[in-house]
Design a protein around this motif. Structure first.
Motif, short mmCIF file in Angstrom:
data_model
loop_
_atom_site.label_atom_id
_atom_site.label_comp_id
_atom_site.label_asym_id
_atom_site.label_seq_id
_atom_site.Cartn_x
_atom_site.Cartn_y
_atom_site.Cartn_z
N ALA A 37 0.80 -1.12 0.04
CA ALA A 37 0.22 0.10 -0.18
C ALA A 37 1.06 1.21 0.13
O ALA A 37 1.90 1.30 0.66
N ASP A 56 -1.36 2.78 8.57
CA ASP A 56 -2.34 2.45 8.00
C ASP A 56 -1.97 1.71 6.54
O ASP A 56 -2.49 0.64 6.44
N GLU A 60 -3.27 -2.26 5.67
CA GLU A 60 -3.56 -2.88 4.43
C GLU A 60 -2.97 -3.70 3.85
O GLU A 60 -3.32 -4.57 3.24
N ARG A 63 -3.73 -7.03 5.55
CA ARG A 63 -5.08 -7.18 5.03
C ARG A 63 -5.10 -7.99 3.74
O ARG A 63 -5.53 -9.01 3.61
N GLN A 64 -4.28 -7.43 2.78
CA GLN A 64 -4.23 -7.93 1.46
C GLN A 64 -3.46 -9.59 1.66
O GLN A 64 -3.54 -10.56 0.66
#
Ligand SMILES: Nc1ncnc2c1ncn2[C@@H]1O[C@H](COP(=O)(O)OP(=O)(O)O)[C@@H](O)[C@H]1O
Ligand SMILES: O=C(CO)[C@@H](O)[C@H](O)COP(=O)(O)O
Length: 481
Positions: A37, A56, A60, A63-64
């Motif tokens: 990200a 953040d 992210e 999360r991926q």
């Protein structure tokens, strides 16, 4: 995808432009999942990023990676070096972080060098003569320009420390990244109280320096964290030291990294101390040293020239007699923080593709000028140069480095060597292994070797001549800096 053979570990690369995360099988080095990200960096006079963006982006990227990240037994964070992160009494950033490529602190770098015994003192004491990239110069800049921000600061961190602390709740750093602050003494391997007192920074605001192989902490108990509670957190380190781990390089093997910054470095068993300031005498993340030279203008500067010319970055043409010094952000190697880009030798028949090639030549010339200086006398002069970073994927970069270095060039197939190095460090805290040995077991440096070609001495001499003749112009500040 087949099941992992060993425990899973996560390696993070929080660099200037983005954060990348890899979930890796610690037994085999197989990348099980990955994510990435972006971050933003301010433009204009300074270069700043909000550290909360890095967090953040890390969340992210993880999360991926999906469930695999939650199954990880250990994690480690590699980060862009030098950035000054100032936190208040709640652990929130007082202001955006001042990044390594922010040259506003060049006057403070000059002043600190003079005030504390000169270049030789600094090189012997900290391993490096401070340039505007070093954290100590940024702290001095902040004290001068924003004293209220300094008063509000209750903790000072580097980028990788900030992310590690958000995972563990404890303020820690490592010797590799601490060695790029300018307030870490390389002889004693501890914070330098004289330098800290000189710049008015209380050592109590600094993180604990975790030893190589030691666990920095465990992931704390909080519902919003991207890992399971209790996951081991390795020390982490600066991105160049992490890439050196990720390649598993042995002393004397030269590495060139082409990203936002360009760097050349090698692991050494001798503590570096270059009073000319070209070589920064960093510590590596294991217990050895990492003499390194860094440019501020690498892939972004060349891509910018391609964009201005309306060309694809690969659309270079040979035969140029044009010299383009791509110092769009000022420069650190050579030390010209006020410089801007300079073009010389333009003719009616010069093509856009030749101009683009001249930008690649200018960027690579700066790095090669420092390569011999980072290699000590034990280095093998015929060893292939390991080419890594985003730019290493580009044919124009590969061919320019090959032609101007005259060396064989090896391009590892593994793309994310900083994140892989962090993953190897995480594996090391699980198994007790040396992270560089883990990376060698994973065979991360494997990739094609481009044979050496005859070195293009004519181009190197032409660029060196323009650099020397244009010295007064390159030292003169332009309106925007
Ligand atoms: N195929 C490619 N060819 C040439 N350059 C590339 C290629 N892919 C990415 N890049 C360059 O790589 C840079 C990003 O490299 P990276 O090492 O990830 O940077 P950083 O770690 O500084 O954030 C971008 O600026 C881009 O120009
Ligand atoms: O300042 C240096 C090294 O001294 C840079 O290499 C930074 O560590 C930034 O790295 P990238 O984001 O370009 O990888």
């Amino acid at each position: 995808m087949s099941a992992a053979e060993g425990p899973l570990v996560v390696g993070v690369d929080s660099s200037t432009q983005s954060t990348k995360a890899l979930v890796v099988d610690a037994s085999t080095g197989r990348v099980v999942a990955s994510g990435q990200a972006p971050h933003t960096v301010s433009s204009g006079a300074g270069r700043e990023s909000d550290p909360r963006q890095w967090w953040d982006a890390l969340c992210e990227a993880l999360r991926q990676c999906g469930d695999a990240a939650h199954e990880a037994a250990a994690v480690s964070v590699g980060g862009q070096q030098h950035g000054l992160v100032t936190l208040d009494d709640r652990g929130e950033p007082v202001r955006p972080a001042l990044l390594w490529n922010d040259v506003r602190s060049a006057p403070q770098a000059r002043r600190l060098t003079e005030e504390l015994g000169g270049a030789k003192f600094w090189a012997e004491r900290t391993g490096s003569v401070p340039a505007a990239s070093f954290t100590v110069t940024k702290w001095a800049w902040l004290a001068e320009h924003e004293p209220e921000a300094v008063r509000a600061t209750k903790a000072v961190r580097l980028p990788h420390d900030y992310l590690t602390e958000r995972l563990t709740g404890q303020g820690t750093t490592d010797r590799g990244d601490a060695s790029g602050t300018g307030w870490w003494a390389s002889g004693t391997e501890g914070y330098d109280e004289e330098i800290l007192a000189h710049v008015g920074l209380d050592p109590a605001l600094l993180p604990r320096v975790v030893r190589p192989g030691e666990v920095a902490g465990t992931v704390r108990d909080s519902h919003d964290l991207p890992f399971s509670k209790g996951t081991l957190v390795a020390p982490g380190t600066g991105d160049n030291a992490a890439a050196a781990l990720g390649l598993g390089v042995r002393p004397g093997v030269p590495v060139m990294s082409l990203g936002t910054s360009g760097t050349v470095y090698a692991v050494s068993q001798r503590r570096p101390a270059d009073p000319s300031g070209t070589v920064a005498g960093f510590a590596d993340a294991r217990g050895d040293w990492l003499p390194l030279a860094c440019t501020l203008n690498c892939t972004l500067a060349v891509d910018r020239v391609a964009t201005l010319l309306g060309l694809d970055r690969e659309a270079v043409e040979p035969g140029t007699a044009v010299t383009l010094l791509p110092f769009l952000d000022g420069e650190r190697t050579p030390n010209l923080p006020n410089a801007s880009g300079l073009l010389h030798g333009l003719r009616h028949d010069t093509t856009a593709g030749q101009l683009l090639q001249a930008a690649y030549d200018g960027a690579v010339h700066s790095l090669l000028g420092a390569l011999d200086l980072v290699l000590d006398e034990d280095a093998d002069p015929s060893a292939p140069l390991l080419l890594i970073g985003g730019g290493a994927r580009g044919t124009a970069w590969q061919q320019t480095v090959r032609r101007l270095s005259g060396r064989p060039v090896q391009v590892p197939e593994a793309k994310e060597l900083v994140a892989l190095g962090a993953a190897a460090q995480a594996a090391g805290v699980l198994t007790g292994e040396d992270p560089a040995a883990v990376a060698r077991r994973w065979n991360t440096a494997a990739g094609p070797v481009l044979d050496a070609v005859e070195r293009d001495e004519e181009t190197l001499a032409r660029i060196a001549g323009v650099l020397s003749d244009a010295a007064p112009l390159l030292e003169r500040p332009t309106d925007t800096h």
